[in-house]
Design an enzyme around this catalytic site. Structure first.
Site, mmCIF file in Angstrom:
data_model
loop_
_atom_site.group_PDB
_atom_site.id
_atom_site.type_symbol
_atom_site.label_atom_id
_atom_site.label_comp_id
_atom_site.label_asym_id
_atom_site.label_seq_id
_atom_site.Cartn_x
_atom_site.Cartn_y
_atom_site.Cartn_z
ATOM 1 N N ASP A 126 54.257 44.577 38.401
ATOM 2 C CA ASP A 126 55.196 44.914 37.335
ATOM 3 C C ASP A 126 55.163 43.777 36.316
ATOM 4 O O ASP A 126 54.334 42.873 36.409
ATOM 5 C CB ASP A 126 56.607 45.145 37.887
ATOM 6 C CG ASP A 126 57.108 43.957 38.695
ATOM 7 O OD1 ASP A 126 56.454 42.890 38.679
ATOM 8 O OD2 ASP A 126 58.165 44.089 39.342
ATOM 9 N N LYS A 159 52.943 51.171 40.280
ATOM 10 C CA LYS A 159 53.613 50.082 40.994
ATOM 11 C C LYS A 159 54.339 50.593 42.233
ATOM 12 O O LYS A 159 54.255 50.004 43.320
ATOM 13 C CB LYS A 159 54.579 49.376 40.058
ATOM 14 C CG LYS A 159 55.292 48.170 40.686
ATOM 15 C CD LYS A 159 56.744 48.472 40.940
ATOM 16 C CE LYS A 159 57.497 47.255 41.454
ATOM 17 N NZ LYS A 159 58.923 47.544 41.656
#
Length: 456
Positions: free
Chosen positions: A239, A220
């Site tokens: 996420d 991420k």
């Protein structure tokens, strides 16, 4: 004090009130009404949002140089209105984007973005902002003081390259992230900053693989760095928050085995599937579109009302979920009428809020705004029916009212639901199960006169 200059950009192309406050950059300080100030390339710059333009104050720097810097920083060579028109083919984006026009993805310095997003791990925006401010004030070069704020440049690689950097960062409140930053700085000293900047020239997969070698950089964070500093516009940071957006608003694009909202962690396969989903729906700049959807779902903006002039209700027909809205007529007045909730004759009051939070639908004051963020369907409560069985137990004391007295009373009129609190609709206004609530993408829809609601 330096003069203000026009950036010559419309609000549909750039709005700094959302672009600078959606978790992309953490160094802009609000220094006045609709005004923000920060340091870019060691230059103090102030920006001011107006109804028709963005103004900039270069302070002691050359105005043309700052203008070119801002064009690169906000990537103003990209026609955002054209992108929005393409993205609005998706019904969910069309609803959310009505209140988030002009939201751009920034093009920031890669070294700064790398260290900043290492700090975002398991963190929140206020704390991240505080950590980055401490880092700049401790190791960055002093630039200037403006509006009672002291501004420093972001520290360069040499300023952070000393043996005790980890201990010092821990004393500043960086926690376990201090070790990640220290290790990353050491690796960059070995490879050189040219290695980091050269990732712009690699394809997305190879550039991401290179970033994942750095300490504290996961999938991420790597995607955030690629999207916001290395010009990889197809990078989609995923996420758990973005995962919930995908489940709620785009479940029809996901395999049935990937639709469980109970999943707490993201597997590499699920991460890739969600990235592929956004790429299929939004195209090459899917990372930009994801930024808009992510911002619209932030708690800070969750109750932001939608101006009716920005909302095209035709998109409701294609919206995912189990609620369908049909609007027969939108009138110019500001009164509201909702079936089974708001009576034909409005109560004697000046304003009324539809739903909860900050969005308001005003009866007497334009513009008409409303939200659906707090509306939920629950099963209507049944009124208790009087028992037909008579009690024959002699041990129970008789009631104070005799049976014949009760029979002599006139029949009671059917009970009606009264709006005790006009800011909250009765529980019977909407009826949907838990799954429908999770899947409902009509978070913010303007409710106007002659609006009918029914299940699909």
């Amino acid at each position: 004090m330096s003069a203000w200059y026009s950036l010559d950009v419309s609000p549909t192309q750039l709005r700094i009130d959302t672009t600078l406050n959606c978790g992309q950059s953490f160094r802009w300080v609000k220094t006045g009404d609709n005004e923000w100030t920060s340091v870019l390339s060691n230059k103090l710059i102030s920006l001011r949002q107006t109804e028709e333009d963005i103004l900039y104050n270069p302070h002691t720097s050359d105005a043309d140089t700052v203008r070119a810097l801002l064009y690169d920083y906000f990537q103003l060579d990209v026609d955002l209105e054209k992108l929005y028109a393409h993205w609005k083919q998706d019904a969910n984006f069309a609803l959310k984007a009505s209140s988030f026009t002009g939201l751009r993805t920034l093009q920031q310095d890669p070294f700064e973005t790398l260290l900043v997003f290492i700090c975002t791990s398991c963190n929140n925006i206020p704390r991240i902002t505080s950590m980055i401010s401490s880092l700049c004030h401790t190791y960055g070069t002093f630039i200037s003081t403006y509006a009672n704020h002291t501004f420093h440049a972001f520290p360069d690689l040499s300023a952070l390259s000393h043996p005790n950097i980890e201990e010092k960062l821990r004393s500043l409140g960086f926690g376990y992230r201090a070790k990640y930053i220290a290790n990353t700085v050491a690796m960059l000293n070995q490879r050189g900053l040219e290695w980091l900047y050269a990732l712009r020239n690699l394809d997305y997969g190879e550039a991401k693989a290179q970033l994942l070698q750095l300490s504290g950089v996961g999938p991420k964070i790597a995607d955030c760095i690629l999207l916001m500093s290395l010009n990889h516009t197809s990078a989609v940071p995923v996420d758990t928050h973005v995962y919930q957006i995908a489940l709620r608003d785009y479940a029809h694009h996901l395999p049935s085995s990937k639709r469980s909202a109970k999943t707490k962690t993201l597997s590499p396969d699920t991460y890739t599937r969600i990235q592929t989903l956004f790429g299929r729906v939004f195209g090459d700049r899917c990372g930009w579109a994801q930024t808009v959807l992510f911002t619209a779902d932030l708690r800070y903006y969750a109750q932001r009302p939608i101006p009716i002039s920005n909302l095209d209700m035709d998109i409701v027909e294609n919206c995912e979920g189990s609620v369908k809205l049909e609007i027969d007529q939108v009138e110019s007045d500001t009164s509201l009428l909702v079936k089974d909730w708001i009576p034909d004759t409005p109560p004697t009051m000046t304003t009324r809020t539809v739903g909860g939070g900050g969005g308001a639908g005003c009866i007497d004051s334009p513009p008409p705004l409303a939200t659906l963020s707090s509306l939920r369907r629950t099963k209507p409560r049944r009124q208790p029916t009087p028992s037909t069985k008579s009690k024959t137990t002699t041990s129970v004391k008789p009631k104070r009212e005799r049976e014949e007295d009760i029979l002599d009373q006139p029949p009671k009129r059917p009970t009606t639901t009264k709006i005790k609190n006009p800011q909250q609709p009765p529980s019977s206004f909407l009826k949907c199960d838990k799954r429908t609530s999770e899947m409902m993408c009509l978070d913010t829809v303007v409710l106007r006169r002659s609006l009918r609601l029914r299940n699909l």
